[in-house]
Design a protein around this motif. Structure first.
Motif, PDB file in Angstrom:
ATOM      1  N   PRO A  55       0.841  -1.210   0.000  1.00 17.20           N
ATOM      2  CA  PRO A  55       0.000   0.000   0.000  1.00 17.20           C
ATOM      3  C   PRO A  55       0.877   1.263   0.000  1.00 17.20           C
ATOM      4  O   PRO A  55       1.939   1.290   0.612  1.00 17.20           O
ATOM      5  CB  PRO A  55      -0.796  -0.111   1.306  1.00 17.20           C
ATOM      6  N   GLU A  56       0.435   2.240  -0.733  1.00 21.39           N
ATOM      7  CA  GLU A  56       1.114   3.534  -0.853  1.00 21.39           C
ATOM      8  C   GLU A  56       2.444   3.454  -1.605  1.00 21.39           C
ATOM      9  O   GLU A  56       3.212   4.399  -1.604  1.00 21.39           O
ATOM     10  CB  GLU A  56       1.318   4.178   0.515  1.00 21.39           C
ATOM     11  N   GLU A  57       2.726   2.336  -2.263  1.00 21.15           N
ATOM     12  CA  GLU A  57       3.952   2.199  -3.046  1.00 21.15           C
ATOM     13  C   GLU A  57       3.616   2.417  -4.511  1.00 21.15           C
ATOM     14  O   GLU A  57       2.656   1.843  -5.021  1.00 21.15           O
ATOM     15  CB  GLU A  57       4.550   0.799  -2.842  1.00 21.15           C
ATOM     16  N   ARG A  58       4.370   3.242  -5.176  1.00 20.80           N
ATOM     17  CA  ARG A  58       4.162   3.515  -6.601  1.00 20.80           C
ATOM     18  C   ARG A  58       5.200   2.726  -7.395  1.00 20.80           C
ATOM     19  O   ARG A  58       6.394   2.877  -7.198  1.00 20.80           O
ATOM     20  CB  ARG A  58       4.339   4.999  -6.887  1.00 20.80           C
ATOM     21  N   ARG A  59       4.712   1.866  -8.291  1.00 17.28           N
ATOM     22  CA  ARG A  59       5.603   1.062  -9.127  1.00 17.28           C
ATOM     23  C   ARG A  59       5.066   1.028 -10.548  1.00 17.28           C
ATOM     24  O   ARG A  59       4.219   0.208 -10.864  1.00 17.28           O
ATOM     25  CB  ARG A  59       5.710  -0.352  -8.576  1.00 17.28           C
ATOM     26  N   PRO A  60       5.558   1.891 -11.415  1.00 14.64           N
ATOM     27  CA  PRO A  60       5.099   1.870 -12.807  1.00 14.64           C
ATOM     28  C   PRO A  60       5.403   0.529 -13.464  1.00 14.64           C
ATOM     29  O   PRO A  60       6.527   0.015 -13.352  1.00 14.64           O
ATOM     30  CB  PRO A  60       5.887   2.997 -13.475  1.00 14.64           C
ATOM     31  N   ALA A  61       4.435  -0.034 -14.109  1.00 17.33           N
ATOM     32  CA  ALA A  61       4.591  -1.361 -14.715  1.00 17.33           C
ATOM     33  C   ALA A  61       5.514  -1.336 -15.933  1.00 17.33           C
ATOM     34  O   ALA A  61       6.066  -2.366 -16.310  1.00 17.33           O
ATOM     35  CB  ALA A  61       3.234  -1.912 -15.122  1.00 17.33           C
ATOM     36  N   ASN A  62       5.700  -0.199 -16.551  1.00 16.35           N
ATOM     37  CA  ASN A  62       6.496  -0.144 -17.776  1.00 16.35           C
ATOM     38  C   ASN A  62       7.965   0.204 -17.536  1.00 16.35           C
ATOM     39  O   ASN A  62       8.697   0.442 -18.475  1.00 16.35           O
ATOM     40  CB  ASN A  62       5.882   0.861 -18.742  1.00 16.35           C
ATOM     41  N   LYS A  63       8.425   0.235 -16.274  1.00 13.27           N
ATOM     42  CA  LYS A  63       9.824   0.519 -15.962  1.00 13.27           C
ATOM     43  C   LYS A  63      10.456  -0.659 -15.231  1.00 13.27           C
ATOM     44  O   LYS A  63       9.808  -1.306 -14.417  1.00 13.27           O
ATOM     45  CB  LYS A  63       9.932   1.757 -15.052  1.00 13.27           C
ATOM     46  N   ASP A  64      11.735  -0.915 -15.539  1.00 12.25           N
ATOM     47  CA  ASP A  64      12.462  -1.946 -14.816  1.00 12.25           C
ATOM     48  C   ASP A  64      12.660  -1.470 -13.376  1.00 12.25           C
ATOM     49  O   ASP A  64      13.168  -0.385 -13.136  1.00 12.25           O
ATOM     50  CB  ASP A  64      13.814  -2.208 -15.467  1.00 12.25           C
ATOM     51  N   GLN A  65      12.245  -2.284 -12.425  1.00 14.22           N
ATOM     52  CA  GLN A  65      12.250  -1.877 -11.027  1.00 14.22           C
ATOM     53  C   GLN A  65      13.511  -2.272 -10.275  1.00 14.22           C
ATOM     54  O   GLN A  65      13.803  -1.729  -9.227  1.00 14.22           O
ATOM     55  CB  GLN A  65      11.032  -2.471 -10.306  1.00 14.22           C
ATOM     56  N   GLY A  66      14.238  -3.235 -10.771  1.00  6.52           N
ATOM     57  CA  GLY A  66      15.391  -3.715 -10.015  1.00  6.52           C
ATOM     58  C   GLY A  66      14.936  -4.523  -8.804  1.00  6.52           C
ATOM     59  O   GLY A  66      13.749  -4.763  -8.589  1.00  6.52           O
ATOM     60  N   LEU A  67      15.871  -4.933  -8.008  1.00  2.66           N
ATOM     61  CA  LEU A  67      15.584  -5.747  -6.822  1.00  2.66           C
ATOM     62  C   LEU A  67      15.513  -4.838  -5.599  1.00  2.66           C
ATOM     63  O   LEU A  67      16.465  -4.144  -5.274  1.00  2.66           O
ATOM     64  CB  LEU A  67      16.675  -6.801  -6.642  1.00  2.66           C
ATOM     65  N   ARG A  68      14.354  -4.845  -4.946  1.00  2.00           N
ATOM     66  CA  ARG A  68      14.185  -4.037  -3.740  1.00  2.00           C
ATOM     67  C   ARG A  68      14.902  -4.717  -2.567  1.00  2.00           C
ATOM     68  O   ARG A  68      15.122  -5.918  -2.587  1.00  2.00           O
ATOM     69  CB  ARG A  68      12.690  -3.866  -3.442  1.00  2.00           C
ATOM     70  N   VAL A  69      15.278  -3.942  -1.562  1.00  2.00           N
ATOM     71  CA  VAL A  69      16.065  -4.473  -0.439  1.00  2.00           C
ATOM     72  C   VAL A  69      15.345  -5.629   0.242  1.00  2.00           C
ATOM     73  O   VAL A  69      15.935  -6.681   0.505  1.00  2.00           O
ATOM     74  CB  VAL A  69      16.390  -3.353   0.574  1.00  2.00           C
ATOM     75  N   TRP A  70      14.064  -5.472   0.542  1.00  2.00           N
ATOM     76  CA  TRP A  70      13.332  -6.535   1.233  1.00  2.00           C
ATOM     77  C   TRP A  70      13.221  -7.781   0.363  1.00  2.00           C
ATOM     78  O   TRP A  70      13.164  -8.893   0.872  1.00  2.00           O
ATOM     79  CB  TRP A  70      11.960  -6.049   1.703  1.00  2.00           C
ATOM     80  N   GLU A  71      13.215  -7.627  -0.969  1.00  2.53           N
ATOM     81  CA  GLU A  71      13.199  -8.789  -1.859  1.00  2.53           C
ATOM     82  C   GLU A  71      14.518  -9.558  -1.755  1.00  2.53           C
ATOM     83  O   GLU A  71      14.521 -10.790  -1.675  1.00  2.53           O
ATOM     84  CB  GLU A  71      12.976  -8.360  -3.313  1.00  2.53           C
ATOM     85  N   ALA A  72      15.618  -8.831  -1.755  1.00  2.00           N
ATOM     86  CA  ALA A  72      16.929  -9.473  -1.644  1.00  2.00           C
ATOM     87  C   ALA A  72      17.065 -10.205  -0.307  1.00  2.00           C
ATOM     88  O   ALA A  72      17.556 -11.339  -0.253  1.00  2.00           O
ATOM     89  CB  ALA A  72      18.033  -8.428  -1.794  1.00  2.00           C
ATOM     90  N   ILE A  73      16.603  -9.575   0.773  1.00  2.00           N
ATOM     91  CA  ILE A  73      16.641 -10.204   2.097  1.00  2.00           C
ATOM     92  C   ILE A  73      15.824 -11.489   2.098  1.00  2.00           C
ATOM     93  O   ILE A  73      16.257 -12.535   2.603  1.00  2.00           O
ATOM     94  CB  ILE A  73      16.113  -9.231   3.175  1.00  2.00           C
TER      95      ILE A  73
END
Length: 120
Positions: A27-45
């Protein structure tokens, strides 16, 4: 594309987990679907926590409670309940690592029919 010579079977779980994590938007996170997002810190953890647990610490009821700042690796009813209470006031995702591990091809029981196909 994944090179089979450089992977082990438990990597299937990590790819499955990665696929689930990439679809998560808090919630409250903006993630455009058409841009490469990279790996977020919590994803790597989360991915590294799962990698460290596979296959030695995985039991049937092992799972990851994933939240915006990381994850909780749990096995057993007590730790599951504790994680639920701890995360009750925030969004989280539960990844059933134990179930995914038991779905791996090497974990499936060998039947007479599969022996016949293999020529045994």
């Amino acid at each position: 594309m994944i090179d089979a010579h450089h992977t082990v079977e438990t990597d299937i779980i990590l790819v499955r987990l990665y696929g689930a994590l990439k679809r998560l938007v808090w919630p409250e996170e903006r993630r455009p679907a058409n841009k490469d997002q990279g790996l977020r810190v919590w994803e790597a953890i989360t991915i590294e926590t799962a990698r460290a647990a596979l296959p030695d610490e995985v039991q049937d009821d092992t799972g990851l409670f994933i939240h915006q700042t990381g994850c909780e690796l749990v096995s057993g009813p007590g730790p599951h309940c504790f994680a639920l209470f701890k995360l009750a006031d925030q969004p989280f995702y539960y990844a059933p690592l134990g179930r995914w591990f038991n779905e791996l091809p090497s974990r499936r029981p060998v039947t007479d029919e599969s022996k016949e196909k293999a020529g045994v």
